[in-house]
Design an enzyme around this catalytic site. Structure first.
Site, mmCIF file in Angstrom:
data_model
loop_
_atom_site.group_PDB
_atom_site.id
_atom_site.type_symbol
_atom_site.label_atom_id
_atom_site.label_comp_id
_atom_site.label_asym_id
_atom_site.label_seq_id
_atom_site.Cartn_x
_atom_site.Cartn_y
_atom_site.Cartn_z
ATOM 1 N N ASP A 1 35.614 101.150 -16.170
ATOM 2 C CA ASP A 1 35.912 101.995 -15.010
ATOM 3 C C ASP A 1 35.849 101.193 -13.710
ATOM 4 O O ASP A 1 36.652 101.414 -12.794
ATOM 5 C CB ASP A 1 34.941 103.173 -14.956
ATOM 6 C CG ASP A 1 35.273 104.241 -15.984
ATOM 7 O OD1 ASP A 1 36.151 103.984 -16.840
ATOM 8 O OD2 ASP A 1 34.663 105.314 -15.951
ATOM 9 N N GLU B 1 27.305 104.792 -15.178
ATOM 10 C CA GLU B 1 27.276 105.891 -16.140
ATOM 11 C C GLU B 1 25.864 106.455 -16.107
ATOM 12 O O GLU B 1 24.886 105.725 -15.879
ATOM 13 C CB GLU B 1 27.641 105.417 -17.548
ATOM 14 C CG GLU B 1 29.063 104.907 -17.674
ATOM 15 C CD GLU B 1 30.105 105.953 -17.311
ATOM 16 O OE1 GLU B 1 29.834 107.158 -17.525
ATOM 17 O OE2 GLU B 1 31.178 105.575 -16.806
ATOM 18 N N HIS C 1 35.227 106.133 -19.066
ATOM 19 C CA HIS C 1 33.844 106.578 -18.910
ATOM 20 C C HIS C 1 32.844 105.580 -19.493
ATOM 21 O O HIS C 1 31.842 105.967 -20.087
ATOM 22 C CB HIS C 1 33.645 107.970 -19.512
ATOM 23 C CG HIS C 1 34.466 109.027 -18.838
ATOM 24 N ND1 HIS C 1 34.278 109.380 -17.521
ATOM 25 C CD2 HIS C 1 35.507 109.772 -19.294
ATOM 26 C CE1 HIS C 1 35.152 110.321 -17.189
ATOM 27 N NE2 HIS C 1 35.910 110.567 -18.236
ATOM 28 N N ASP D 1 30.471 100.777 -10.716
ATOM 29 C CA ASP D 1 30.538 102.093 -11.339
ATOM 30 C C ASP D 1 29.273 102.297 -12.167
ATOM 31 O O ASP D 1 28.743 101.347 -12.757
ATOM 32 C CB ASP D 1 31.767 102.205 -12.244
ATOM 33 C CG ASP D 1 31.902 103.583 -12.869
ATOM 34 O OD1 ASP D 1 32.415 104.494 -12.197
ATOM 35 O OD2 ASP D 1 31.469 103.769 -14.030
#
Length: 274
Positions: A227, A84, A222, A82
């Site tokens: 995540d 960000e 988040h 994942d």
């Protein structure tokens, strides 16, 4: 010329539509919307897609579904990752955090996380959507170092992500800028996988909804590693449902993760004849 993750799904759909085999020239023409190139040129263009995707194989100058050398699910290593980012569009945003979880034999084995110093971003866009301070990001590894570390962690694994198009688009943007390459291997997207396996059982298939539905132990918030951890637990639950549908190989799983709109009314059974 390098092709995107979207091209992988389109290529698989084309091979299926052509009865399991399509010439390299026709495939390149279809994907690139151009006159059919010479076979050797088409093979060069499509080589990275075919050679690194578990669903496909070469048969001389034709691309076929690989049914002869399937990778059993129990032998596959998966890395759920994942990102960000500093924004939602690759044109004016960059990666600021990466999290990943390695899964082997249906068990979580190891985790990876790193902050990333956003590159090529105007100062007013340097804030991270995850709320990480600019000072921490300035001290983080550069994206080239971070992606190299992720590549080492994920070596030999099948990548998995939720709404993979978003994450892959950012990774490809940086890989293209740094080395002129793109991800070309199999990437399992848990978003269409969940939609196909849970149709009629759940209204929304965003990560938060799936995490609640399956009762995962890590709440998505988040941040990249939490995540990725939540996605990994969702993925393991989806993997069990896929096995119940008859999936035994990575190619079977990848087919179940193909967006329904691309199946074009095909039989949803994983293996022909079942």
């Amino acid at each position: 010329m390098l092709l995107s993750l979207d091209s992988l799904d389109r290529l698989v759909s084309l091979v299926v539509d052509r009865g399991g085999s399509v010439s390299a020239s026709e495939a390149a023409s279809h994907l690139l919307a151009m006159p059919a190139p010479l076979e050797d040129v088409a093979i060069e263009i499509l080589g990275p897609l075919v050679e690194h995707d578990a669903r496909l194989a070469w048969r001389q100058t034709a691309i076929t579904l690989d049914r002869e050398r399937p990778l059993p699910l129990e032998d596959a290593c998966f890395v759920v990752f994942d990102l960000e980012t500093t924004g939602l569009a690759t044109a004016n945003a960059a990666i600021c955090e990466i999290g990943a979880v390695r899964i082997r034999r249906a068990a979580i084995e190891e985790t990876f996380e790193t902050l990333v110093a956003p590159s090529g971003i105007e100062p007013r866009h340097r804030g991270c959507l995850a709320g990480i301070s600019e000072a921490r990001l300035r001290a983080a590894p550069h994206v080239e170092t971070a992606l190299r570390s992720l590549s080492t962690f994920a070596e030999g694994s099948i990548l998995v992500a939720h709404n993979a198009r978003f994450d892959v688009a950012f990774v490809n943007r940086e890989l293209t800028r740094l080395s002129g390459t793109r991800l070309a291997g199999t990437v399992i997207d848990t978003l269409p996988l969940a939609r196909n396996l849970l149709r009629g059982r759940i209204e929304r298939t965003n990560l938060a909804s799936l995490a609640f539905f399956f009762g995962v132990s890590v709440e998505p918030r988040h941040r990249a590693l939490p995540d990725a951890q939540a996605t990994s637990e969702v993925f393991l639950s989806l993997l069990e449902l896929a096995r119940e549908r008859g999936a035994t190989t990575v190619a079977d799983l990848a087919e179940l993760a193909t967006p329904k709109s691309r199946l074009q009314g095909r039989d949803q059974t994983v293996v022909a004849g079942r």
